[in-house]
Design a protein around this motif. Structure first.
Motif, short mmCIF file in Angstrom:
data_model
loop_
_atom_site.label_atom_id
_atom_site.label_comp_id
_atom_site.label_asym_id
_atom_site.label_seq_id
_atom_site.Cartn_x
_atom_site.Cartn_y
_atom_site.Cartn_z
N ALA A 215 4.96 -0.66 -3.79
CA ALA A 215 5.61 -0.52 -2.49
C ALA A 215 4.84 0.45 -1.60
O ALA A 215 4.62 0.18 -0.42
CB ALA A 215 7.05 -0.05 -2.67
N VAL A 216 4.43 1.57 -2.17
CA VAL A 216 3.70 2.57 -1.38
C VAL A 216 2.34 2.04 -0.94
O VAL A 216 1.89 2.28 0.19
CB VAL A 216 3.56 3.87 -2.19
CG1 VAL A 216 2.58 4.82 -1.52
CG2 VAL A 216 4.92 4.54 -2.34
N LYS A 218 1.64 -1.01 -0.29
CA LYS A 218 1.84 -1.92 0.83
C LYS A 218 2.14 -1.15 2.10
O LYS A 218 1.64 -1.47 3.17
CB LYS A 218 2.97 -2.91 0.54
CG LYS A 218 3.10 -3.93 1.65
CD LYS A 218 4.15 -4.98 1.41
CE LYS A 218 4.28 -5.84 2.67
NZ LYS A 218 5.41 -6.77 2.62
N GLN A 219 2.95 -0.10 1.97
CA GLN A 219 3.28 0.70 3.15
C GLN A 219 2.02 1.30 3.78
O GLN A 219 1.86 1.30 5.00
CB GLN A 219 4.27 1.81 2.78
CG GLN A 219 4.80 2.56 3.99
CD GLN A 219 5.74 3.69 3.62
OE1 GLN A 219 5.74 4.14 2.48
NE2 GLN A 219 6.54 4.14 4.55
N ALA A 220 1.13 1.80 2.92
CA ALA A 220 -0.11 2.38 3.42
C ALA A 220 -0.91 1.34 4.20
O ALA A 220 -1.43 1.60 5.28
CB ALA A 220 -0.93 2.93 2.27
N LEU A 222 0.29 -1.35 5.64
CA LEU A 222 1.00 -1.68 6.88
C LEU A 222 0.72 -0.64 7.96
O LEU A 222 0.54 -0.99 9.13
CB LEU A 222 2.51 -1.77 6.62
CG LEU A 222 3.01 -3.00 5.86
CD1 LEU A 222 4.50 -2.89 5.58
CD2 LEU A 222 2.71 -4.28 6.62
N GLU A 223 0.69 0.64 7.56
CA GLU A 223 0.40 1.68 8.54
C GLU A 223 -0.96 1.45 9.18
O GLU A 223 -1.12 1.58 10.40
CB GLU A 223 0.44 3.06 7.87
CG GLU A 223 1.84 3.60 7.63
CD GLU A 223 2.64 3.72 8.92
OE1 GLU A 223 2.04 3.96 9.97
OE2 GLU A 223 3.87 3.56 8.87
N THR B 13 8.43 -0.27 9.57
CA THR B 13 7.97 -0.16 8.18
C THR B 13 8.85 0.79 7.38
O THR B 13 9.17 0.52 6.22
CB THR B 13 6.52 0.37 8.17
OG1 THR B 13 5.75 -0.40 9.08
CG2 THR B 13 5.91 0.25 6.79
N MET B 17 10.85 0.21 3.89
CA MET B 17 10.64 1.02 2.70
C MET B 17 11.93 1.69 2.22
O MET B 17 11.98 2.23 1.12
CB MET B 17 9.60 2.11 2.97
CG MET B 17 8.17 1.62 2.92
SD MET B 17 7.71 1.03 1.29
CE MET B 17 7.46 2.58 0.41
N LEU B 213 12.32 -5.74 -3.40
CA LEU B 213 10.90 -5.42 -3.61
C LEU B 213 10.14 -6.63 -4.13
O LEU B 213 9.07 -6.97 -3.63
CB LEU B 213 10.76 -4.27 -4.61
CG LEU B 213 11.05 -2.88 -4.08
CD1 LEU B 213 10.88 -1.88 -5.20
CD2 LEU B 213 10.10 -2.55 -2.94
N PHE B 217 9.47 -7.95 -0.28
CA PHE B 217 8.46 -7.00 0.18
C PHE B 217 7.09 -7.30 -0.40
O PHE B 217 6.09 -7.24 0.28
CB PHE B 217 8.90 -5.58 -0.16
CG PHE B 217 8.18 -4.52 0.61
CD1 PHE B 217 8.27 -4.46 1.99
CD2 PHE B 217 7.40 -3.58 -0.03
CE1 PHE B 217 7.60 -3.48 2.72
CE2 PHE B 217 6.73 -2.60 0.68
CZ PHE B 217 6.84 -2.54 2.06
N LEU B 218 7.04 -7.63 -1.69
CA LEU B 218 5.74 -7.81 -2.34
C LEU B 218 5.41 -9.28 -2.62
O LEU B 218 4.24 -9.65 -2.64
CB LEU B 218 5.70 -7.01 -3.64
CG LEU B 218 5.81 -5.50 -3.42
CD1 LEU B 218 6.05 -4.79 -4.73
CD2 LEU B 218 4.55 -4.98 -2.76
N LYS B 258 6.82 8.76 3.22
CA LYS B 258 5.46 8.38 2.82
C LYS B 258 4.65 7.94 4.03
O LYS B 258 3.49 8.29 4.18
CB LYS B 258 5.51 7.25 1.79
CG LYS B 258 5.52 7.74 0.35
CD LYS B 258 4.10 8.06 -0.13
CE LYS B 258 4.15 8.64 -1.55
NZ LYS B 258 2.83 9.08 -2.02
N PHE B 262 1.00 9.12 5.69
CA PHE B 262 -0.15 8.31 6.09
C PHE B 262 -0.51 8.57 7.55
O PHE B 262 -1.68 8.63 7.92
CB PHE B 262 0.14 6.82 5.88
CG PHE B 262 0.40 6.47 4.44
CD1 PHE B 262 -0.36 7.05 3.43
CD2 PHE B 262 1.38 5.57 4.09
CE1 PHE B 262 -0.14 6.73 2.10
CE2 PHE B 262 1.62 5.26 2.76
CZ PHE B 262 0.85 5.84 1.77
N LYS B 263 0.51 8.70 8.39
CA LYS B 263 0.28 8.99 9.80
C LYS B 263 -0.47 10.32 9.94
O LYS B 263 -1.43 10.43 10.69
CB LYS B 263 1.61 9.10 10.54
CG LYS B 263 2.17 7.79 11.01
CD LYS B 263 1.97 7.63 12.51
CE LYS B 263 2.42 6.27 13.00
NZ LYS B 263 1.63 5.16 12.44
#
Lengths: 377, 314
Positions: A215-216, A218-220, A222-223, B13, B17, B213, B217-218, B258, B262-263
């Motif tokens: 999940a993480v 994928k989130q990365a 997506l960002e 997003t 999540m 998930l 999501f995946l 999270k 990343f941001k």
């Protein structure tokens, strides 16, 4: 009466197997003859080598461990018995326990496939001097313990060419696991590949600080995609970043293992290991009695790493450029880490024409120019 | 405009999540409201993820997949309920065992489906869609109105759970069982029934959360797909002080965490990821301290939480 008979039979069987084992180990020449003869019948090789594998993941994880297990299957195809323990935690006690299990099962050549197994493998190598060990991606060796790894950065350089040709935004995203030399080296080689065909493109990196968290990951991705990159590369163990690329209508480059199925509308290619190359070579040495401790680090030339076949989504003319670079790397005329190389701030790090040594490449801890991102402390 | 757009994509997003965690928190709250601490959330999520994925792949029917995921979570909860309610076993131990069991179960089921991809019929059913006009609201438009129906379902479930717990007769009885089962029993409430019903309901939601998930999501099977989300949910149950509406906030805040990291990497700000991983738990401890000090009635945990109920023992 019956029990006695059974016992006698068992004893005879033990005696018989014991004899045959002694036979092979005492006279090399006869066993070699035997092995070729039986090899042709594609049955078991007459050897007492039994190979054990300690895996960090599951053998069907669609990534790192599955790639290793393909190597184990290649060893089986040689007619050598194998055993494995999967999903082993990266602690010394768990590593030792897994290795002991394999030794109890009769394994005398043991591979441990993750960096965190290093201390445990060293400990076991000292405790069992008659057993041969090899540890993947580490730097500690013993008389009966090798290290091995693939120069996947060479394949990443080729993947960079593919991405550099494909990107229209001139922005490529890279989902990375941890800020260690192995990952940094891969990002740098990839970026150099990108810039060899597209000097304007940059590679934007985020670190997830985990090898495995779908999940993480994928989130990365997506960002990065939300920020406007149109190709995603990864140094992660799952296909989640590729799924993200497909969802956002972008393109992706896999890692470890060909994974076109996971994101068929986005998949360009993948930088892959062919562990079978090392495993079969190393097991053969054990069978021949020529095994010795060594540091194995090979790449495209030895067929230890490779770039997956390019998908139809790749830009026109990519194949030619990739082929040219691949051939140049194989014949030695091209080494991605050759000067002039600049760091992110534009300082000259490697003089024009100078090739970085294997040691320098192995320990790389700075980003080349063109990478956007910072290495976590 | 660009910054607004960036924020709204970021929130979109983050909400994704937080979705599986929101299901899990609400499921956990419902279970704890009848006085049962369930540490098996992670296990039930994984069971749901595996069964949902398997059924999605074999039938291609999105509704069946969700139901199967819920049923798997419910089956896990049934084991837990039987041991803790009928046999009056230790809830903490049983919950832990359920997590270990669920992880193994999911790994086992997952082995046979790994390498598969969720069929197109299911993917398209859960594909994010735009609700016209609403999705153009700046900042929150994309986060709420340009999402998969599964994501919106989580929000609806949380709101429904709030009404169920606080505004219905069944909710009143369930709270009574969680506060003082002996009194509830004396006034004619069937304690065993209410415990079973709500534990199973909670398990169902956890299973559905896990399946988000794997099937939305995946869309590929990944072993141990939740990667500890169930434990975060257990912590966030306390953080949201057993209130499903606050759970929405807690889940989405966590989803943001999270992404924020990343941001910040993009802005060149370094925050050790260990610090961020600590945050949900630190926040939970702070809330625990806070509610114990303030003793505000509506923020307290159910009084009989964790105690098995013996009718004869008064």
């Amino acid at each position: 009466m019956k029990k006695k008979l059974l016992a006698a039979l068992l004893a005879a069987a033990c005696l018989f197997t014991g004899c045959s084992n002694n036979g092979t180990s005492s006279s090399d020449s006869s066993s070699a003859d035997n092995s070729t003869a039986s090899g042709e019948n594609s049955t078991a090789v007459d050897t007492d080598v039994k190979v054990g594998f300690v895996y960090i993941g599951k053998i069907d994880d669609g990534g790192y461990t599955q790639a290793h297990d393909a190597g184990r299957l290649a060893v089986e195809a040689m007619g050598v018995e194998t055993a494995y323990v999967e999903d082993v935690a990266e602690t010394v006690s768990d590593t030792c326990e897994a290795i002991r299990t394999l030794i109890d099962e009769g394994c005398n050549l043991i591979y441990t496939n993750s960096f965190g197994f290093m201390e445990g493998t060293v400990e076991m190598a000292k405790e069992y001097p008659d057993v041969k060990f090899a540890h993947c991606s580490g730097y500690m060796r013993e008389d009966n313990m090798s290290t091995y790894f693939g120069k996947v950065y060479q394949a990443r350089y080729l993947a960079g060419i593919v991405a550099g040709m494909k990107t229209e935004a001139n922005r490529i995203g890279y989902v990375a696991a941890k800020g260690i030399p192995e990952v940094i080296r891969g990002i740098n080689a990839f970026t150099l590949g990108v810039q060899s065909v597209n000097p304007d493109a940059t590679v934007e990196v985020v670190f997830t600080d985990t090898w495995y968290d779908p999940a993480v990951e994928k989130q990365a991705a997506l960002e990065l995609l939300n920020k406007g990159v149109d190709v995603i590369a990864q140094h992660q163990d799952t296909t989640a970043p590729q799924v993200a690329a497909q969802e956002k209508g972008a393109y992706c480059i896999g890692y470890n293992f060909p994974t076109a199925d996971a994101a068929p509308d986005a998949y360009l290619t993948a930088a892959c290991f062919r562990w079978a190359t090392f495993y079969t070579d190393d097991v053969q040495r054990a069978i021949d009695g020529t095994w010795s401790s060594r540091a194995y680090w090979e790449g495209l030339a030895a067929n230890m790493t490779y770039l997956d076949e390019l998908s139809d989504l790749c830009a026109e003319g990519t194949q030619e450029k990739v082929d040219a670079a691949r051939n140049a790397i194989i014949d030695g005329s091209l080494e991605p880490f050759t000067g002039p190389l600049y760091d992110q701030d534009g300082n000259l790090k490697v003089e024009d024409g100078v090739r970085m040594t294997d040691d320098e490449i192995w320990n790389m801890s700075w980003f080349v120019k063109g990478v956007v991102g910072t290495i976590p402390a | 405009m660009d910054i607004l757009n960036e924020i709204s994509l970021f929130l979109q997003t983050s909400v994704q999540m937080g979705t599986h965690i929101l299901f899990a928190i609400v499921g956990g709250i419902i279970c704890e409201k009848v006085g049962n601490t369930n540490l098996g959330v992670e296990g039930m999520m994984l069971m749901g993820a595996a069964m949902g994925f398997t059924v999605a792949c074999s039938t291609g029917n999105p509704v069946l997949a969700v139901l199967a995921a819920g049923a798997a979570g419910l089956a896990g909860a049934l084991i837990y309920a039987f041991i803790t309610v009928t046999l009056r076993g230790n809830q903490v131990v049983t919950g832990l065992v359920l997590t270990i069991f669920g992880t193994g179960f999911a790994g086992f089921i997952g082995k046979s489906v790994s390498g598969n991809i969720v069929p197109e019929s299911v993917v398209s059913a859960f594909r994010p869609y735009d609700i016209p006009i609403l999705c153009d609201i700046p900042i929150i438009g994309k986060a709420l109105f340009s999402q998969s129906i599964y994501v919106q379902m989580a929000l609806v479930v949380a709101i429904l759970a709030y009404f169920y717990i606080n505004k219905t007769k069944m909710g009143l009885y369930m709270r009574a069982v969680g506060e003082n089962p002996a009194a509830a029993d004396a006034s004619g409430v069937n304690v065993t029934f209410y415990k079973y019903f709500n534990i199973l309901l909670g398990g169902f939601l956890c299973g559905v959360g896990g399946a988000y998930l794997s099937i939305v999501f995946l869309t590929t099977w990944q072993d141990n797909v939740t990667a500890g989300a169930g434990w975060i949910a257990v912590a966030l149950i306390i953080f949201s002080t057993w209130n499903p509406l606050k759970a929405i906030l807690a889940a989405y805040l966590f989803g943001m965490l999270k992404g924020l990291n990343f941001k910040m990497q993009g802005w060149g700000i370094q925050v050790p990821s260990q610090f961020l991983e600590m945050l949900p738990y630190v926040a939970t401890i702070v809330v625990l301290v806070f509610i114990t000090l303030r003793k505000k009635k509506e923020n307290q945990p159910p009084k009989a939480l964790g105690d098995p109920y013996f009718r004869e023992e008064r």
